[in-house]
Design a protein around this motif. Structure first.
Motif, PDB file in Angstrom:
ATOM      1  N   ILE A   1       7.075   1.211  -1.404  1.00 11.90           N
ATOM      2  CA  ILE A   1       6.130   2.333  -1.429  1.00 11.90           C
ATOM      3  C   ILE A   1       6.079   2.982  -0.049  1.00 11.90           C
ATOM      4  N   PRO A   2       5.846   4.278  -0.025  1.00 13.31           N
ATOM      5  CA  PRO A   2       5.836   4.980   1.263  1.00 13.31           C
ATOM      6  C   PRO A   2       4.596   4.733   2.106  1.00 13.31           C
ATOM      7  N   SER A   3       3.432   4.623   1.481  1.00 14.35           N
ATOM      8  CA  SER A   3       2.180   4.515   2.234  1.00 14.35           C
ATOM      9  C   SER A   3       1.304   3.413   1.644  1.00 14.35           C
ATOM     10  N   ALA A   4       0.447   2.845   2.482  1.00  8.64           N
ATOM     11  CA  ALA A   4      -0.466   1.797   2.010  1.00  8.64           C
ATOM     12  C   ALA A   4      -1.466   1.451   3.091  1.00  8.64           C
ATOM     13  N   ILE A   5      -2.601   0.910   2.669  1.00  9.02           N
ATOM     14  CA  ILE A   5      -3.519   0.225   3.576  1.00  9.02           C
ATOM     15  C   ILE A   5      -3.275  -1.258   3.348  1.00  9.02           C
ATOM     16  N   LEU A   6      -2.660  -1.900   4.314  1.00  9.93           N
ATOM     17  CA  LEU A   6      -2.268  -3.302   4.178  1.00  9.93           C
ATOM     18  C   LEU A   6      -3.337  -4.186   4.811  1.00  9.93           C
ATOM     19  N   THR A   7      -3.945  -5.044   3.998  1.00 13.37           N
ATOM     20  CA  THR A   7      -4.977  -5.955   4.475  1.00 13.37           C
ATOM     21  C   THR A   7      -4.474  -7.380   4.363  1.00 13.37           C
ATOM     22  N   GLU A   8      -4.466  -8.072   5.500  1.00 19.00           N
ATOM     23  CA  GLU A   8      -4.022  -9.472   5.527  1.00 19.00           C
ATOM     24  C   GLU A   8      -5.235 -10.385   5.646  1.00 19.00           C
ATOM     25  N   ASN A   9      -5.269 -11.406   4.812  1.00 16.13           N
ATOM     26  CA  ASN A   9      -6.337 -12.399   4.859  1.00 16.13           C
ATOM     27  C   ASN A   9      -5.952 -13.480   5.864  1.00 16.13           C
ATOM     28  N   LEU A  10      -6.600 -13.471   7.017  1.00 18.87           N
ATOM     29  CA  LEU A  10      -6.268 -14.409   8.082  1.00 18.87           C
ATOM     30  C   LEU A  10      -6.926 -15.769   7.895  1.00 18.87           C
ATOM     31  N   THR A  11      -7.792 -15.881   6.886  1.00 17.59           N
ATOM     32  CA  THR A  11      -8.460 -17.156   6.615  1.00 17.59           C
ATOM     33  C   THR A  11      -7.907 -17.835   5.368  1.00 17.59           C
ATOM     34  N   ALA A  12      -6.805 -17.357   4.859  1.00 16.27           N
ATOM     35  CA  ALA A  12      -6.220 -17.919   3.636  1.00 16.27           C
ATOM     36  C   ALA A  12      -5.646 -19.309   3.908  1.00 16.27           C
ATOM     37  N   PRO A  13      -5.617 -20.170   2.907  1.00 20.68           N
ATOM     38  CA  PRO A  13      -5.028 -21.505   3.084  1.00 20.68           C
ATOM     39  C   PRO A  13      -3.527 -21.411   3.293  1.00 20.68           C
ATOM     40  N   THR A  14      -2.966 -22.429   3.925  1.00 21.09           N
ATOM     41  CA  THR A  14      -1.522 -22.432   4.184  1.00 21.09           C
ATOM     42  C   THR A  14      -0.721 -22.840   2.953  1.00 21.09           C
ATOM     43  N   ASP A  15      -1.349 -23.499   2.002  1.00 21.21           N
ATOM     44  CA  ASP A  15      -0.701 -23.816   0.727  1.00 21.21           C
ATOM     45  C   ASP A  15      -0.437 -22.504  -0.008  1.00 21.21           C
ATOM     46  N   TRP A  16       0.845 -22.180  -0.256  1.00 22.07           N
ATOM     47  CA  TRP A  16       1.165 -20.841  -0.762  1.00 22.07           C
ATOM     48  C   TRP A  16       0.609 -20.594  -2.159  1.00 22.07           C
TER      49      TRP A  16
ATOM     50  N   GLN B   1     -17.039 -14.398   0.580  1.00 21.85           N
ATOM     51  CA  GLN B   1     -17.754 -13.816   1.701  1.00 21.85           C
ATOM     52  C   GLN B   1     -17.170 -14.308   3.029  1.00 21.85           C
ATOM     53  N   ASP B   2     -17.395 -13.541   4.079  1.00 18.65           N
ATOM     54  CA  ASP B   2     -17.033 -13.928   5.446  1.00 18.65           C
ATOM     55  C   ASP B   2     -15.535 -14.194   5.605  1.00 18.65           C
ATOM     56  N   LEU B   3     -14.717 -13.372   4.975  1.00 19.36           N
ATOM     57  CA  LEU B   3     -13.281 -13.475   5.173  1.00 19.36           C
ATOM     58  C   LEU B   3     -12.899 -12.786   6.478  1.00 19.36           C
ATOM     59  N   LYS B   4     -11.933 -13.340   7.158  1.00 21.38           N
ATOM     60  CA  LYS B   4     -11.398 -12.697   8.356  1.00 21.38           C
ATOM     61  C   LYS B   4     -10.187 -11.864   7.938  1.00 21.38           C
ATOM     62  N   LEU B   5     -10.361 -10.569   7.934  1.00 25.81           N
ATOM     63  CA  LEU B   5      -9.333  -9.671   7.434  1.00 25.81           C
ATOM     64  C   LEU B   5      -8.833  -8.747   8.543  1.00 25.81           C
ATOM     65  N   GLU B   6      -7.581  -8.366   8.428  1.00 26.32           N
ATOM     66  CA  GLU B   6      -6.998  -7.389   9.360  1.00 26.32           C
ATOM     67  C   GLU B   6      -6.323  -6.298   8.540  1.00 26.32           C
ATOM     68  N   SER B   7      -6.775  -5.058   8.711  1.00 29.40           N
ATOM     69  CA  SER B   7      -6.250  -3.950   7.907  1.00 29.40           C
ATOM     70  C   SER B   7      -5.552  -2.923   8.786  1.00 29.40           C
ATOM     71  N   ASN B   8      -4.435  -2.421   8.281  1.00 25.91           N
ATOM     72  CA  ASN B   8      -3.691  -1.365   8.967  1.00 25.91           C
ATOM     73  C   ASN B   8      -3.232  -0.324   7.957  1.00 25.91           C
ATOM     74  N   ARG B   9      -3.381   0.925   8.328  1.00 19.71           N
ATOM     75  CA  ARG B   9      -2.969   2.020   7.461  1.00 19.71           C
ATOM     76  C   ARG B   9      -1.563   2.453   7.845  1.00 19.71           C
ATOM     77  N   HIS B  10      -0.676   2.515   6.868  1.00 12.89           N
ATOM     78  CA  HIS B  10       0.704   2.919   7.087  1.00 12.89           C
ATOM     79  C   HIS B  10       0.988   4.179   6.271  1.00 12.89           C
ATOM     80  N   LYS B  11       1.411   5.218   6.949  1.00  9.77           N
ATOM     81  CA  LYS B  11       1.692   6.499   6.282  1.00  9.77           C
ATOM     82  C   LYS B  11       3.144   6.848   6.497  1.00  9.77           C
ATOM     83  N   TYR B  12       3.832   7.192   5.416  1.00 10.30           N
ATOM     84  CA  TYR B  12       5.260   7.523   5.488  1.00 10.30           C
ATOM     85  C   TYR B  12       5.447   8.857   6.178  1.00 10.30           C
TER      86      TYR B  12
END
Length: 349
Positions: free
Chosen positions: A311-326, A338-349
């Motif tokens: 996809i050309p564009s997206a707001i990508l949010t990564e969950n930094l508090t997710a478990p390591t078990d995939w 609640q209280d998730l540690k998230l990091e979001s970045n907007r990517h525009k093509y």
């Protein structure tokens, strides 16, 4: 890569597992909208499990996942192969006693949600066949995707406007279906707000194989130049470039975890765009980013392929508090907490 289910039995009951901390939804807050979207997707999972386990009336568990947020179930989407419920249409119906500002511009009037794979005998084999079609870039040809696209088109036409009062939401396999629908609508100039949880990216992620950041960047750079060169050699016109660029105004929200093998390659996908720009190879990456190695190889042999995950564009949010078990990191239940540690970045093509 095999796209497995992550919805588990212990998340059926809303009272014990749902986002009950949201006593009142603030539609202006992205974290609240995320939690509502994830809960409505979970409602589709539980609808299908209610069907399979013959839970009816007061024994059914699905309704709590939408009624808590003042939604009503308008309709369900049924797979014509195994008769399973794979999607649902919800309508926002706040109580008359609620504040007048409840129907805020940030709240949807309708939500169309799609579930992922369920590891239950009555749906597992059909779901897995569709998962494999994600790997083969052929999900768009399957009836479940066609039913979803037709339903959303009909919904947009019936309510009028430009789709601004409709949300799309999906998890795992359901995210791929929502991606197909969102891209289809975007091609006709209609951008629908979309919440895509753990969307499959059918490509090996270098983060799980190579630890050296410099080596990973170098491999990605080489891969981009090779894909761009092959794409130019195969395609004599820019028609695909035009269709990909036409989607750039649609900016879906992607929710991923770095420890989830199924979706984590999205992090590298967008990071590589930035890195290629930094070395002055942005024009090369503009070609590479809209092509997958598999789709290019299929084109060489004259076979049609649609890499839905690109996809050309997206707001990508990564969950930094997710478990390591995939497997746990792939769960829909992570996204309403609640209280998730998230990091979001907007990517525009």
């Amino acid at each position: 890569m095999v796209v497995m289910a992550s919805e588990s039995d212990n998340t059926d009951n809303f009272n014990s597992s749902g986002p009950s901390h949201l006593k009142k939804v603030n539609w202006d807050q992205a974290c609240h909208r995320k939690s509502v979207a994830a809960s409505l997707v979970q409602g589709v999972y539980v609808l299908e499990k209610d069907r399979q386990e013959q839970r009816k009336g007061p024994d059914s568990l699905a309704c709590h996942w939408w009624e808590f947020f003042h939604f009503q179930l308008l309709d369900t989407l049924i797979d014509d192969d195994d008769s399973s419920i794979f999607g649902a249409i919800y309508e926002f119906k706040p109580q008359s006693s609620m504040c007048k500002d409840t129907l805020h511009k940030s709240s949807p009037h309708y939500v169309i949600a799609f579930r992922g794979t369920i590891i239950k005998p009555k749906s597992f084999f059909r779901d897995m066949k569709l998962d494999l079609n994600i790997l083969k870039n052929g999900l768009h040809r399957k009836s479940r995707s066609k039913i979803a696209a037709k339903t959303v088109r009909k919904m947009v036409d019936s309510v009028g406007g430009n789709g601004s009062n409709i949300w799309l939401a999906g998890h795992s396999l359901g995210s791929s279906i929502a991606l197909h629908v969102g891209k289809t609508m975007a091609k006709s100039g209609i951008s629908i707000e979309s919440f895509l949880f753990n969307p499959p990216f059918p490509s090996a992620t270098l983060d799980k194989i190579i630890k050296s950041k410099g080596m990973k960047r170098g491999i990605r750079f080489v891969g981009s130049f090779l894909k761009a060169g092959l794409a130019i050699a195969i395609n004599s016109d820019n028609s695909y470039d035009d269709s990909f660029a036409a989607l750039s105004d649609w900016v879906p929200c992607l929710f991923v975890n770095s420890s989830d093998y199924i979706c984590s390659a999205y992090i590298e996908y967008f990071e590589n765009r930035i890195d290629m720009e930094d070395i002055g190879a942005g024009s090369v990456e503009k070609i590479a980013t809209r092509n997958s190695a598999r789709s290019l190889m299929m084109s060489v042999f004259g076979k049609e392929s649609d890499p839905l995950h690109l996809i050309p564009s997206a707001i990508l949010t990564e969950n930094l508090t997710a478990p390591t078990d995939w497997i746990k990191a792939h769960g829909i239940d992570l996204w309403w907490k609640q209280d998730l540690k998230l990091e979001s970045n907007r990517h525009k093509y």
